[in-house]
Design an enzyme around this catalytic site. Structure first.
Site, short mmCIF file in Angstrom:
data_model
loop_
_atom_site.label_atom_id
_atom_site.label_comp_id
_atom_site.label_asym_id
_atom_site.label_seq_id
_atom_site.Cartn_x
_atom_site.Cartn_y
_atom_site.Cartn_z
N ASN A 95 -66.12 123.40 -62.36
CA ASN A 95 -65.48 123.13 -63.64
C ASN A 95 -64.77 121.76 -63.62
O ASN A 95 -64.75 120.87 -64.12
CB ASN A 95 -64.55 124.08 -64.01
CG ASN A 95 -65.11 125.21 -64.93
OD1 ASN A 95 -66.22 124.98 -65.75
ND2 ASN A 95 -64.86 126.45 -65.07
N ASP B 272 -65.33 133.80 -64.32
CA ASP B 272 -66.65 133.86 -63.35
C ASP B 272 -66.47 135.37 -62.76
O ASP B 272 -66.90 135.41 -61.68
CB ASP B 272 -66.28 133.03 -62.33
CG ASP B 272 -65.10 133.09 -61.42
OD1 ASP B 272 -64.22 133.97 -61.80
OD2 ASP B 272 -64.83 132.57 -60.43
N HIS C 253 -66.27 121.86 -68.07
CA HIS C 253 -66.50 122.97 -68.56
C HIS C 253 -67.74 123.20 -68.98
O HIS C 253 -68.33 124.32 -69.11
CB HIS C 253 -65.49 123.53 -69.54
CG HIS C 253 -63.90 123.84 -68.99
ND1 HIS C 253 -63.87 124.74 -68.28
CD2 HIS C 253 -62.86 123.16 -69.10
CE1 HIS C 253 -62.38 124.84 -68.04
NE2 HIS C 253 -62.11 123.73 -68.57
#
Length: 460
Positions: free
Chosen positions: A334, A369, A339
């Site tokens: 990220n 996650d 993203h």
């Protein structure tokens, strides 16, 4: 999505989005047209302001059920029209787990309610002379057929049948001909069970709705998910009610069945149910749905223990295993590539995890996650093998993004359990603790709760 926005605005059904504080957040044009009020008026007051006083308690109860977590709530109530009369609406609503807004769709059933009341009411006594009564009934029948031919719902009229022969079709209006796939002339005189072939949501034959209505001498309705098998074998989702037709002395003369095609409404309901229980990015079940399935597995284990007695968790094939997964080094993706790259990585990880799980297992994304896997009726040895494969496959995954290559790994916490577990909340906490232990031992490994096992690649 533009298609859903267009459907929202152009649909003839009433769509709205409401907040938990009792105010509308948004309504479509059909809402304004049906009630005669402007959007500004409807949005400026609590929606309960527009509900008939006699229906407010039932509406409030439906809202309580909805906010308590029921996937879909159905109810009916009356809304005040701008001209002072009341409009009957049939509602289906869900609460979005993401924004906690209430998404609802309604249909104007005022005419159906009026027709139902007429069908349920007894006929007033007519002239005593037989010929005059016969002429009056004939004229009434002609007017009814003209009326029924002009309405949009499918209407089927039947006789009362006999002990030897069940009810038979007497009349189909044009809408019924189109829905059933039968011409009136061909269907007339045939048993209703042949023309009206209904099945349940589980594809089981549904009892003849007309025969039930005549036997019970009351209004009956199709269950949720009912389907109609048309003449050529096609199936459509339907909603319908059947009511007895009564004579002057209260005798049953036959029945009338009102049906409508509910295919699009059913699709919308299923779509809303799916959105309420699944993660939009990965398509996996979300936290709420995962916890519901975890509670079901725990409840089934408790019932089995009552019958058979508790077993040893790591040896009994009836035990379950909770796998708590947390991606390692995902933040680097990220932070480095943005993203969009992170989302693509999550989708690829999801596909890898899916390929390693069994058909009966439940894989969920809890958020960010973090993932969870419920292995039902799985020995601990088999669960360790599955977890080891997950760690290995994720370790070998590469994301190529704008000239860069990203690799991650996964830490897995295993928690075997059976009916002796206290509750699902504690199971998730302990699964998270096992996962955290796997990370603290160096990541990219499996750790079993309450053990010293945490070697890389899945360990013993």
């Amino acid at each position: 999505m533009p298609q859903l926005e267009r459907f929202f605005e152009l649909s003839l059904d009433l769509f709205c989005i409401a907040r938990e504080d009792g105010y509308f957040e948004r309504i479509n044009s059909a809402f304004e047209l049906t009630l005669g009020h402007s959007a500004d008026e409807l949005l400026s007051k609590p929606f309960m302001h527009w509900v008939h006083p006699s229906d407010q308690a039932g509406t409030a109860a439906a809202m309580e059920q909805l906010l308590a977590g029921h996937p879909v709530t159905s109810f009916e109530n009356r809304y005040r029209h701008a001209e002072g009369h009341w409009i009957w609406l049939s509602w289906k609503a869900v609460v979005s787990p993401d924004d906690h807004l209430i998404y609802a769709v309604a249909r104007d059933i005022t005419e159906q309610r009026r027709l139902r009341s007429l069908l349920e009411a007894k006929h007033t006594r007519l002239e005593t002379e037989r010929m005059a009564m016969a002429k009056a009934l004939s004229a009434q029948r002609q007017r009814a057929e003209v009326t029924l031919a002009s309405i949009g719902d499918a209407v089927v009229a039947t006789d009362a049948g006999t002990f030897e022969i069940g009810p038979r079709v007497d009349y189909l209006n044009p809408a019924a001909e189109q829905l059933l796939g039968w011409r009136h002339e061909r269907a007339r005189g045939k048993p209703t069970e042949r023309v009206l072939r209904l099945r349940t949501e589980d594809d089981e034959p549904l009892d003849d709705l007309v025969e039930r209505c005549l036997t019970e001498n009351q209004l009956v309705s199709t269950p949720v998910g009912a389907r109609l098998v048309r003449w050529r074998g096609e199936e459509v989702d339907i909603q319908g009610t059947a009511a007895p037709i009564l004579g002057l002395e209260g005798e049953v003369l036959g029945a009338v069945l009102v049906l409508r095609d509910a295919t699009e409404e059913r699709k919308l309901t299923l779509r809303m149910e799916y959105q309420a229980t699944h993660d939009p990015l990965t398509g996996l079940v979300n936290r709420r749905e995962f916890q519901r399935r975890l509670e079901r597995a725990l409840a089934e284990s408790r019932e089995e223990m009552k019958e058979e007695g508790p077993g040893v968790v790591d040896q009994s094939p009836e035990g379950h295993v909770l796998c708590y997964l947390d991606l390692d080094h995902f933040k680097i993706v990220n932070d480095t590539a943005g993203h969009a790259a992170g989302d693509e990585m999550l989708r690829q990880v999801t596909e890898v995890l899916r390929r390693q799980t069994r058909v009966a297992d439940t894989l969920a994304r809890l958020g960010g996650d973090e993932f969870c896997l419920l292995l039902e009726r799985c020995p601990l040895s088999k669960a360790k093998e599955i977890a080891k494969n997950l760690v290995e496959k994720v370790r070998n995954l590469e994301l190529r993004w704008q000239g860069q290559i990203f690799r991650i790994s996964v830490s897995v916490g295993l928690l075997p359990f059976d009916g002796t577990a206290r509750d699902t909340g504690l199971l998730l906490v302990r699964g998270d603790e096992a996962c955290y232990k796997a990370k603290s031992l160096g990541r990219d490994r499996v750790f079993i709760y309450g053990s010293g096992e945490g070697r890389p690649g899945g360990g013993g």
